[in-house]
Design a protein around this motif. Structure first.
Motif, PDB file in Angstrom:
ATOM      1  N   LEU A  63       0.828  -1.208   0.000  1.00  0.00           N
ATOM      2  CA  LEU A  63       0.000   0.000   0.000  1.00  0.00           C
ATOM      3  C   LEU A  63       0.862   1.258   0.000  1.00  0.00           C
ATOM      4  CD1 LEU A  63      -2.832  -1.138   2.407  1.00  0.00           C
ATOM      5  CD2 LEU A  63      -3.015  -0.733  -0.061  1.00  0.00           C
ATOM      6  N   LEU A  66       1.899   1.628  -3.613  1.00  0.00           N
ATOM      7  CA  LEU A  66       0.775   2.038  -4.467  1.00  0.00           C
ATOM      8  C   LEU A  66       0.238   3.429  -4.121  1.00  0.00           C
ATOM      9  CD1 LEU A  66      -1.294  -1.272  -4.525  1.00  0.00           C
ATOM     10  CD2 LEU A  66      -0.128  -0.210  -6.474  1.00  0.00           C
ATOM     11  N   ARG A  84      -4.252   9.591   0.729  1.00  0.00           N
ATOM     12  CA  ARG A  84      -4.088   8.183   0.352  1.00  0.00           C
ATOM     13  C   ARG A  84      -5.010   7.275   1.140  1.00  0.00           C
ATOM     14  NH1 ARG A  84      -0.127   5.587   4.146  1.00  0.00           N
ATOM     15  NH2 ARG A  84       0.509   4.121   2.571  1.00  0.00           N
ATOM     16  N   MET A  88      -7.630   4.358  -0.310  1.00  0.00           N
ATOM     17  CA  MET A  88      -7.425   2.957   0.036  1.00  0.00           C
ATOM     18  C   MET A  88      -8.697   2.105   0.013  1.00  0.00           C
ATOM     19  SD  MET A  88      -6.190   0.985   3.422  1.00  0.00           S
ATOM     20  CE  MET A  88      -7.854   1.188   4.026  1.00  0.00           C
ATOM     21  N   LEU A  91      -9.453   0.031  -2.931  1.00  0.00           N
ATOM     22  CA  LEU A  91      -8.625  -1.166  -3.124  1.00  0.00           C
ATOM     23  C   LEU A  91      -8.918  -2.230  -2.070  1.00  0.00           C
ATOM     24  CD1 LEU A  91      -5.240   0.662  -3.779  1.00  0.00           C
ATOM     25  CD2 LEU A  91      -6.836  -0.239  -5.476  1.00  0.00           C
ATOM     26  N   ILE A  92      -9.112  -1.810  -0.845  1.00  0.00           N
ATOM     27  CA  ILE A  92      -9.445  -2.692   0.278  1.00  0.00           C
ATOM     28  C   ILE A  92     -10.781  -2.198   0.817  1.00  0.00           C
ATOM     29  CG2 ILE A  92      -8.779  -3.532   2.547  1.00  0.00           C
ATOM     30  CD1 ILE A  92      -5.860  -3.089   1.698  1.00  0.00           C
TER      31      ILE A  92
END
Length: 133
Positions: A63, A66, A84, A88, A91-92
């Motif tokens: 992470l 990314l 960020r 997140m 993505l999660i």
């Protein structure tokens, strides 16, 4: 549907927090159904992964690669790179669902249910546990 909200202290560091034991305790003896977890926060997510063998640290490192904690983010309040943490959950996701069979989590041998929190500005997170039949 039976629901309970639990609060976890994640502190001032990025964390992958294993919730598997709490999930098993919540769902114990309830029979067959689904355990759903939900994090009502814009900067946290839930993941199913192996923990304790370095995978949790590997996830945080991935992470960081990314989603670097730098000044590229348009969402700029809070600590450096805070934007960020808002990206997140794409993505999660902030949810996870696991089958329950005979009152037991139907996870694989090395799978754990984990809270993933990159937001170092918010030291507490709520997680909603729901059992669906």
């Amino acid at each position: 549907m039976d629901t309970e909200t639990r609060t976890y202290v994640t502190g001032d560091r990025e964390v992958v927090l294993d919730l598997t034991r709490d999930c098993a305790d919540f769902a114990a003896g309830r029979g067959d159904g689904l355990l759903n977890l939900f994090v009502p926060h814009a900067t946290a997510g839930l993941a199913i992964l192996e923990t304790g063998a370095g995978s949790d640290d590997d996830l945080l490192a991935a992470l960081a690669d990314l989603l670097p904690a730098d000044d590229r983010w348009r969402h700029r309040h809070g600590s450096r790179g805070h934007g960020r943490a808002h990206v997140m959950p794409a993505l999660i996701p902030p949810y996870a669902t696991v089958p329950m069979l005979g009152g037991q989590l139907a996870l694989g041998t090395w799978q754990s249910l984990c809270l993933v929190d990159l937001n170092v500005d918010n030291p507490e997170r709520d997680v909603r546990f729901s059992f669906l039949t």
